[in-house]
Design a protein around this motif. Structure first.
Motif, PDB file in Angstrom:
ATOM      1  N   TYR A  74       0.843  -1.190   0.000  1.00 61.49           N
ATOM      2  CA  TYR A  74       0.000   0.000   0.000  1.00 61.49           C
ATOM      3  C   TYR A  74       0.879   1.242   0.000  1.00 61.49           C
ATOM      4  CZ  TYR A  74      -3.859  -3.099   0.975  1.00 61.49           C
ATOM      5  OH  TYR A  74      -4.778  -4.098   0.887  1.00 61.49           O
ATOM      6  N   ARG A  75       0.517   2.213  -0.834  1.00 57.32           N
ATOM      7  CA  ARG A  75       1.307   3.445  -0.925  1.00 57.32           C
ATOM      8  C   ARG A  75       1.135   4.310   0.312  1.00 57.32           C
ATOM      9  NH1 ARG A  75       1.989   8.590  -2.434  1.00 57.32           N
ATOM     10  NH2 ARG A  75      -0.112   9.238  -2.877  1.00 57.32           N
ATOM     11  N   GLU A  76      -0.062   4.278   0.928  1.00 53.51           N
ATOM     12  CA  GLU A  76      -0.349   5.109   2.091  1.00 53.51           C
ATOM     13  C   GLU A  76      -0.949   4.255   3.194  1.00 53.51           C
ATOM     14  OE1 GLU A  76      -1.635   9.131  -0.340  1.00 53.51           O
ATOM     15  OE2 GLU A  76      -3.190   7.714   0.255  1.00 53.51           O
ATOM     16  N   ILE A  77      -0.453   4.471   4.404  1.00 53.18           N
ATOM     17  CA  ILE A  77      -0.994   3.749   5.564  1.00 53.18           C
ATOM     18  C   ILE A  77      -1.085   4.692   6.764  1.00 53.18           C
ATOM     19  CG2 ILE A  77      -0.222   1.440   4.864  1.00 53.18           C
ATOM     20  CD1 ILE A  77       2.191   1.768   6.729  1.00 53.18           C
ATOM     21  N   GLU A  78      -2.020   4.387   7.630  1.00 51.91           N
ATOM     22  CA  GLU A  78      -2.118   5.064   8.923  1.00 51.91           C
ATOM     23  C   GLU A  78      -1.842   4.004   9.978  1.00 51.91           C
ATOM     24  OE1 GLU A  78      -5.151   7.843  11.534  1.00 51.91           O
ATOM     25  OE2 GLU A  78      -5.927   6.702   9.837  1.00 51.91           O
ATOM     26  N   VAL A  79      -0.959   4.317  10.918  1.00 49.33           N
ATOM     27  CA  VAL A  79      -0.501   3.311  11.873  1.00 49.33           C
ATOM     28  C   VAL A  79      -0.557   3.838  13.299  1.00 49.33           C
ATOM     29  CG1 VAL A  79       1.054   2.368  10.118  1.00 49.33           C
ATOM     30  CG2 VAL A  79       1.955   3.972  11.812  1.00 49.33           C
ATOM     31  N   THR A  80      -0.487   2.905  14.222  1.00 46.40           N
ATOM     32  CA  THR A  80      -0.326   3.256  15.629  1.00 46.40           C
ATOM     33  C   THR A  80       0.738   2.340  16.215  1.00 46.40           C
ATOM     34  OG1 THR A  80      -1.449   3.646  17.733  1.00 46.40           O
ATOM     35  CG2 THR A  80      -2.162   1.735  16.466  1.00 46.40           C
ATOM     36  N   TYR A  81       1.449   2.846  17.217  1.00 46.72           N
ATOM     37  CA  TYR A  81       2.496   2.073  17.889  1.00 46.72           C
ATOM     38  C   TYR A  81       2.859   2.763  19.192  1.00 46.72           C
ATOM     39  CZ  TYR A  81       5.573   5.675  15.969  1.00 46.72           C
ATOM     40  OH  TYR A  81       6.154   6.885  15.647  1.00 46.72           O
ATOM     41  N   LEU A  82       3.562   2.039  20.038  1.00 42.81           N
ATOM     42  CA  LEU A  82       4.155   2.617  21.239  1.00 42.81           C
ATOM     43  C   LEU A  82       5.620   2.898  20.949  1.00 42.81           C
ATOM     44  CD1 LEU A  82       2.779   0.068  23.888  1.00 42.81           C
ATOM     45  CD2 LEU A  82       1.821   2.300  23.289  1.00 42.81           C
ATOM     46  N   ASP A  83       6.134   4.025  21.419  1.00 45.00           N
ATOM     47  CA  ASP A  83       7.563   4.291  21.258  1.00 45.00           C
ATOM     48  C   ASP A  83       8.346   3.580  22.367  1.00 45.00           C
ATOM     49  OD1 ASP A  83       7.498   5.913  23.584  1.00 45.00           O
ATOM     50  OD2 ASP A  83       7.484   7.782  22.441  1.00 45.00           O
ATOM     51  N   ARG A  84       9.623   3.762  22.399  1.00 52.03           N
ATOM     52  CA  ARG A  84      10.467   3.034  23.355  1.00 52.03           C
ATOM     53  C   ARG A  84      10.169   3.390  24.807  1.00 52.03           C
ATOM     54  NH1 ARG A  84      16.534   3.911  21.921  1.00 52.03           N
ATOM     55  NH2 ARG A  84      16.764   2.566  23.736  1.00 52.03           N
ATOM     56  N   TYR A  85       9.432   4.468  25.031  1.00 54.26           N
ATOM     57  CA  TYR A  85       9.081   4.884  26.385  1.00 54.26           C
ATOM     58  C   TYR A  85       7.618   4.585  26.727  1.00 54.26           C
ATOM     59  CZ  TYR A  85      13.497   7.128  25.586  1.00 54.26           C
ATOM     60  OH  TYR A  85      14.808   7.346  25.261  1.00 54.26           O
ATOM     61  N   GLN A 106       4.912   5.660  24.974  1.00 53.68           N
ATOM     62  CA  GLN A 106       3.977   6.684  24.518  1.00 53.68           C
ATOM     63  C   GLN A 106       3.285   6.215  23.233  1.00 53.68           C
ATOM     64  OE1 GLN A 106       3.340   9.598  26.298  1.00 53.68           O
ATOM     65  NE2 GLN A 106       4.553   8.421  27.756  1.00 53.68           N
ATOM     66  N   VAL A 107       1.976   6.431  23.148  1.00 53.77           N
ATOM     67  CA  VAL A 107       1.206   6.033  21.969  1.00 53.77           C
ATOM     68  C   VAL A 107       1.391   7.071  20.858  1.00 53.77           C
ATOM     69  CG1 VAL A 107      -1.102   5.550  21.074  1.00 53.77           C
ATOM     70  CG2 VAL A 107      -0.504   4.869  23.404  1.00 53.77           C
ATOM     71  N   HIS A 108       1.599   6.577  19.651  1.00 56.96           N
ATOM     72  CA  HIS A 108       1.715   7.441  18.471  1.00 56.96           C
ATOM     73  C   HIS A 108       0.763   6.936  17.402  1.00 56.96           C
ATOM     74  CE1 HIS A 108       5.441   9.568  19.717  1.00 56.96           C
ATOM     75  NE2 HIS A 108       5.612   8.464  20.407  1.00 56.96           N
ATOM     76  N   GLN A 109       0.186   7.861  16.677  1.00 57.96           N
ATOM     77  CA  GLN A 109      -0.614   7.535  15.505  1.00 57.96           C
ATOM     78  C   GLN A 109      -0.050   8.392  14.380  1.00 57.96           C
ATOM     79  OE1 GLN A 109      -4.795   7.333  16.231  1.00 57.96           O
ATOM     80  NE2 GLN A 109      -5.312   7.576  14.070  1.00 57.96           N
ATOM     81  N   ARG A 110       0.383   7.729  13.301  1.00 61.57           N
ATOM     82  CA  ARG A 110       1.055   8.457  12.222  1.00 61.57           C
ATOM     83  C   ARG A 110       0.575   7.970  10.873  1.00 61.57           C
ATOM     84  NH1 ARG A 110       7.373   8.920  13.196  1.00 61.57           N
ATOM     85  NH2 ARG A 110       7.116  10.362  11.465  1.00 61.57           N
ATOM     86  N   TYR A 111       0.844   8.788   9.905  1.00 64.07           N
ATOM     87  CA  TYR A 111       0.518   8.512   8.515  1.00 64.07           C
ATOM     88  C   TYR A 111       1.848   8.387   7.772  1.00 64.07           C
ATOM     89  CZ  TYR A 111      -0.945   9.736   3.769  1.00 64.07           C
ATOM     90  OH  TYR A 111      -1.143   9.760   2.420  1.00 64.07           O
ATOM     91  N   PHE A 112       2.025   7.299   7.033  1.00 67.18           N
ATOM     92  CA  PHE A 112       3.235   7.110   6.228  1.00 67.18           C
ATOM     93  C   PHE A 112       2.838   6.868   4.786  1.00 67.18           C
ATOM     94  CE2 PHE A 112       4.848   5.139  10.326  1.00 67.18           C
ATOM     95  CZ  PHE A 112       5.651   6.212  10.674  1.00 67.18           C
ATOM     96  N   GLN A 113       3.742   7.240   3.890  1.00 65.27           N
ATOM     97  CA  GLN A 113       3.497   6.968   2.477  1.00 65.27           C
ATOM     98  C   GLN A 113       4.803   6.599   1.789  1.00 65.27           C
ATOM     99  OE1 GLN A 113       1.652  10.558   1.081  1.00 65.27           O
ATOM    100  NE2 GLN A 113       3.587  11.632   0.836  1.00 65.27           N
TER     101      GLN A 113
END
Length: 178
Positions: free
Chosen positions: A118-129, A131-138
């Motif tokens: 997929y050319r574009e995705i929206e994701v969520t993850y926890l960082d090393r500490y 913290q929740v992140h929600q980001r868009y990658f392409q």
């Protein structure tokens, strides 16, 4: 910084196992074992000219990977981003457009494959500490995320190649496209 760990390769059955989610309730930032693993993954990926690496590639069955796009000898046109540890990552949504692109893998040395992602995705993850992140990658960074996410499911890029003729040796790839 961390230590370079051995990267397991295709044929090692551990590469085909599903990774286990980490407990989001634990204090990830205080977990010295986890912090050392993240540092080791960063060091290993950099030493091997990768743009990403997943914990299962170093025989650790945890839902953790690094995305760290940057130009290097294997991917000279890669965009630059800050290396990011992603714990318990999920793809929330994706666009409709699939793009075929050439991928390699530290666990499948000497091979490249043409893989639809997929050319574009929206994701969520926890960082090393934790913290929740929600980001868009392409584009390329979305490709790295999907590639590493596959490792957490016990898959490698060869599983996504549609035509066996779309797998090349690294030497053939470099001759044609390098």
């Amino acid at each position: 910084m961390g230590n370079v760990r051995p990267v397991i390769e295709l044929g090692d059955r551990r590469l085909r196992q599903r990774a286990q989610a980490m407990d989001p309730g634990m204090d990830l930032g205080a977990d010295l074992h986890l912090q050392r693993l993240i540092d080791d993954l960063l060091t290993t990926m950099t030493a091997k000219n990768g743009v990403g690496i997943a914990a299962p590639q170093v025989a650790v069955e945890q839902q953790l990977f690094i995305v760290a796009s940057r130009p290097n000898p294997r991917y000279p046109q890669a965009p630059t981003m800050e290396p990011t540890a992603m714990i318990n990552p999920h793809i929330l949504s994706h666009g409709d457009e699939l793009v075929r692109g050439w991928e390699g893998c530290l666990s499948v040395p000497g091979r490249r494959g043409l893989v639809p992602r997929y050319r574009e995705i929206e994701v969520t993850y926890l960082d090393r500490y934790g913290q929740v992140h929600q980001r868009y990658f392409q584009d390329f960074i979305a490709r790295i995320f999907q590639h590493e996410h596959d490792h957490l499911q016990g898959k490698v890029f060869l599983d996504r190649v549609e035509d066996p003729q779309d797998v090349l040796t690294e030497a053939d790839y470099q001759q044609r496209f390098g």
